[in-house]
Design a protein around this motif. Structure first.
Motif, PDB file in Angstrom:
ATOM      1  N   GLY A  17      67.934  14.527 -11.895  1.00 49.27           N
ATOM      2  CA  GLY A  17      67.708  15.559 -10.905  1.00 49.27           C
ATOM      3  C   GLY A  17      66.895  16.741 -11.386  1.00 49.27           C
ATOM      4  N   GLY A  18      66.395  16.685 -12.599  1.00 53.07           N
ATOM      5  CA  GLY A  18      65.583  17.771 -13.149  1.00 53.07           C
ATOM      6  C   GLY A  18      64.451  17.206 -13.979  1.00 53.07           C
ATOM      7  N   TRP A  19      64.054  17.957 -14.978  1.00 52.25           N
ATOM      8  CA  TRP A  19      62.962  17.551 -15.868  1.00 52.25           C
ATOM      9  C   TRP A  19      63.443  17.591 -17.307  1.00 52.25           C
ATOM     10  CZ3 TRP A  19      58.313  15.917 -13.996  1.00 52.25           C
ATOM     11  CH2 TRP A  19      58.078  16.135 -12.646  1.00 52.25           C
ATOM     12  N   SER A  20      62.972  16.633 -18.118  1.00 53.81           N
ATOM     13  CA  SER A  20      63.314  16.558 -19.533  1.00 53.81           C
ATOM     14  C   SER A  20      62.075  16.155 -20.310  1.00 53.81           C
ATOM     15  CB  SER A  20      64.405  15.519 -19.792  1.00 53.81           C
ATOM     16  OG  SER A  20      65.612  15.906 -19.216  1.00 53.81           O
ATOM     17  N   VAL A  21      62.189  16.276 -21.616  1.00 48.90           N
ATOM     18  CA  VAL A  21      61.143  15.793 -22.514  1.00 48.90           C
ATOM     19  C   VAL A  21      61.743  14.663 -23.335  1.00 48.90           C
ATOM     20  CG1 VAL A  21      59.488  16.401 -24.309  1.00 48.90           C
ATOM     21  CG2 VAL A  21      60.223  18.140 -22.671  1.00 48.90           C
ATOM     22  N   GLU A  22      61.026  13.554 -23.446  1.00 52.38           N
ATOM     23  CA  GLU A  22      61.473  12.400 -24.225  1.00 52.38           C
ATOM     24  C   GLU A  22      60.577  12.249 -25.440  1.00 52.38           C
ATOM     25  OE1 GLU A  22      61.261   8.476 -25.821  1.00 52.38           O
ATOM     26  OE2 GLU A  22      59.735   9.202 -24.443  1.00 52.38           O
ATOM     27  N   GLN A  23      61.210  12.070 -26.594  1.00 56.39           N
ATOM     28  CA  GLN A  23      60.494  11.780 -27.840  1.00 56.39           C
ATOM     29  C   GLN A  23      61.271  10.710 -28.577  1.00 56.39           C
ATOM     30  OE1 GLN A  23      60.097  15.085 -30.561  1.00 56.39           O
ATOM     31  NE2 GLN A  23      59.404  13.763 -32.194  1.00 56.39           N
ATOM     32  N   ASP A  24      60.680   9.555 -28.737  1.00 60.12           N
ATOM     33  CA  ASP A  24      61.301   8.450 -29.475  1.00 60.12           C
ATOM     34  C   ASP A  24      62.706   8.128 -28.982  1.00 60.12           C
ATOM     35  OD1 ASP A  24      59.022   8.228 -31.096  1.00 60.12           O
ATOM     36  OD2 ASP A  24      59.783   9.735 -32.487  1.00 60.12           O
ATOM     37  N   GLY A  25      62.915   8.171 -27.662  1.00 65.54           N
ATOM     38  CA  GLY A  25      64.205   7.813 -27.082  1.00 65.54           C
ATOM     39  C   GLY A  25      65.208   8.949 -27.016  1.00 65.54           C
ATOM     40  N   PHE A  28      65.285  16.173 -24.670  1.00 66.24           N
ATOM     41  CA  PHE A  28      65.550  17.587 -24.904  1.00 66.24           C
ATOM     42  C   PHE A  28      64.798  18.393 -23.854  1.00 66.24           C
ATOM     43  CE2 PHE A  28      61.729  16.577 -27.235  1.00 66.24           C
ATOM     44  CZ  PHE A  28      60.906  17.682 -27.069  1.00 66.24           C
ATOM     45  N   GLY A  29      65.023  19.695 -23.837  1.00 65.09           N
ATOM     46  CA  GLY A  29      64.302  20.571 -22.922  1.00 65.09           C
ATOM     47  C   GLY A  29      64.663  20.376 -21.466  1.00 65.09           C
ATOM     48  N   GLN A  30      65.908  19.952 -21.176  1.00 63.82           N
ATOM     49  CA  GLN A  30      66.323  19.709 -19.799  1.00 63.82           C
ATOM     50  C   GLN A  30      66.273  21.001 -18.994  1.00 63.82           C
ATOM     51  OE1 GLN A  30      68.108  18.737 -22.474  1.00 63.82           O
ATOM     52  NE2 GLN A  30      68.132  16.536 -22.360  1.00 63.82           N
ATOM     53  N   SER A  31      65.716  20.890 -17.782  1.00 63.90           N
ATOM     54  CA  SER A  31      65.621  22.038 -16.899  1.00 63.90           C
ATOM     55  C   SER A  31      65.362  21.563 -15.476  1.00 63.90           C
ATOM     56  CB  SER A  31      64.458  22.936 -17.344  1.00 63.90           C
ATOM     57  OG  SER A  31      64.249  23.975 -16.414  1.00 63.90           O
ATOM     58  N   PRO A  32      65.811  22.326 -14.496  1.00 65.57           N
ATOM     59  CA  PRO A  32      65.444  21.993 -13.120  1.00 65.57           C
ATOM     60  C   PRO A  32      63.978  22.331 -12.832  1.00 65.57           C
ATOM     61  CG  PRO A  32      66.908  23.902 -13.167  1.00 65.57           C
ATOM     62  CD  PRO A  32      66.797  23.393 -14.572  1.00 65.57           C
ATOM     63  N   ASP A  33      63.350  23.098 -13.717  1.00 62.50           N
ATOM     64  CA  ASP A  33      61.971  23.545 -13.549  1.00 62.50           C
ATOM     65  C   ASP A  33      61.032  22.773 -14.471  1.00 62.50           C
ATOM     66  OD1 ASP A  33      59.539  24.928 -13.532  1.00 62.50           O
ATOM     67  OD2 ASP A  33      60.495  26.888 -13.439  1.00 62.50           O
ATOM     68  N   LYS A  34      60.064  22.097 -13.889  1.00 59.99           N
ATOM     69  CA  LYS A  34      59.107  21.301 -14.669  1.00 59.99           C
ATOM     70  C   LYS A  34      58.379  22.144 -15.701  1.00 59.99           C
ATOM     71  CE  LYS A  34      55.273  20.205 -12.753  1.00 59.99           C
ATOM     72  NZ  LYS A  34      54.204  19.655 -11.933  1.00 59.99           N
ATOM     73  N   GLU A  35      58.000  23.373 -15.343  1.00 54.72           N
ATOM     74  CA  GLU A  35      57.241  24.224 -16.259  1.00 54.72           C
ATOM     75  C   GLU A  35      58.051  24.582 -17.507  1.00 54.72           C
ATOM     76  OE1 GLU A  35      53.986  24.722 -15.966  1.00 54.72           O
ATOM     77  OE2 GLU A  35      54.127  23.478 -14.172  1.00 54.72           O
ATOM     78  N   VAL A  36      59.348  24.725 -17.364  1.00 54.91           N
ATOM     79  CA  VAL A  36      60.210  25.011 -18.511  1.00 54.91           C
ATOM     80  C   VAL A  36      60.236  23.803 -19.448  1.00 54.91           C
ATOM     81  CG1 VAL A  36      62.587  25.519 -19.223  1.00 54.91           C
ATOM     82  CG2 VAL A  36      61.592  26.705 -17.270  1.00 54.91           C
ATOM     83  N   ALA A  37      60.350  22.607 -18.890  1.00 53.43           N
ATOM     84  CA  ALA A  37      60.338  21.394 -19.713  1.00 53.43           C
ATOM     85  C   ALA A  37      58.982  21.222 -20.393  1.00 53.43           C
ATOM     86  CB  ALA A  37      60.672  20.169 -18.856  1.00 53.43           C
ATOM     87  N   LYS A  38      57.902  21.510 -19.679  1.00 53.55           N
ATOM     88  CA  LYS A  38      56.572  21.422 -20.287  1.00 53.55           C
ATOM     89  C   LYS A  38      56.434  22.418 -21.439  1.00 53.55           C
ATOM     90  CE  LYS A  38      53.007  21.212 -17.489  1.00 53.55           C
ATOM     91  NZ  LYS A  38      52.147  21.399 -16.297  1.00 53.55           N
ATOM     92  N   ALA A  39      56.990  23.607 -21.285  1.00 51.23           N
ATOM     93  CA  ALA A  39      56.939  24.605 -22.356  1.00 51.23           C
ATOM     94  C   ALA A  39      57.698  24.107 -23.589  1.00 51.23           C
ATOM     95  CB  ALA A  39      57.510  25.933 -21.872  1.00 51.23           C
ATOM     96  N   ALA A  40      58.846  23.440 -23.370  1.00 54.00           N
ATOM     97  CA  ALA A  40      59.609  22.875 -24.482  1.00 54.00           C
ATOM     98  C   ALA A  40      58.783  21.809 -25.204  1.00 54.00           C
ATOM     99  CB  ALA A  40      60.924  22.283 -23.982  1.00 54.00           C
ATOM    100  N   ALA A  41      58.064  20.996 -24.443  1.00 51.31           N
ATOM    101  CA  ALA A  41      57.208  19.969 -25.043  1.00 51.31           C
ATOM    102  C   ALA A  41      56.085  20.616 -25.857  1.00 51.31           C
ATOM    103  CB  ALA A  41      56.617  19.062 -23.964  1.00 51.31           C
TER     104      ALA A  41
END
Length: 70
Positions: A17-25, A28-41
């Motif tokens: 229901g939100g956005w996350s960043v995946e690296q090698d399975g 991290f960086g879970q957020s309801p806001d895509k821009e926040v997840a992109k910033a974590a990436a």
């Protein structure tokens, strides 16, 4: 064109229901806001780059497309 085969791929995607960043399975960086997840990436990519690791950030699910095209 030069191909880099040994690089880390960070994928920003819709998850639970939100956005996350995946690296090698790992996620991290879970957020309801895509821009926040992109910033974590981007923060992770900068850290990897500083340590000498090439990396790539991909964003999937931005436009609501899912599944195979018919």
């Amino acid at each position: 064109m030069r191909e880099i085969t040994d690089r880390t791929v960070l994928t920003v995607l819709r998850r639970d229901g939100g956005w996350s960043v995946e690296q090698d399975g790992d996620y991290f960086g879970q957020s309801p806001d895509k821009e926040v997840a992109k910033a974590a990436a981007h923060r992770r990519a900068a850290s990897l780059h500083q340590s000498g690791r090439p990396c790539q950030i991909r964003v999937t699910g931005e436009h609501g497309f899912r599944g195979r095209a018919l």
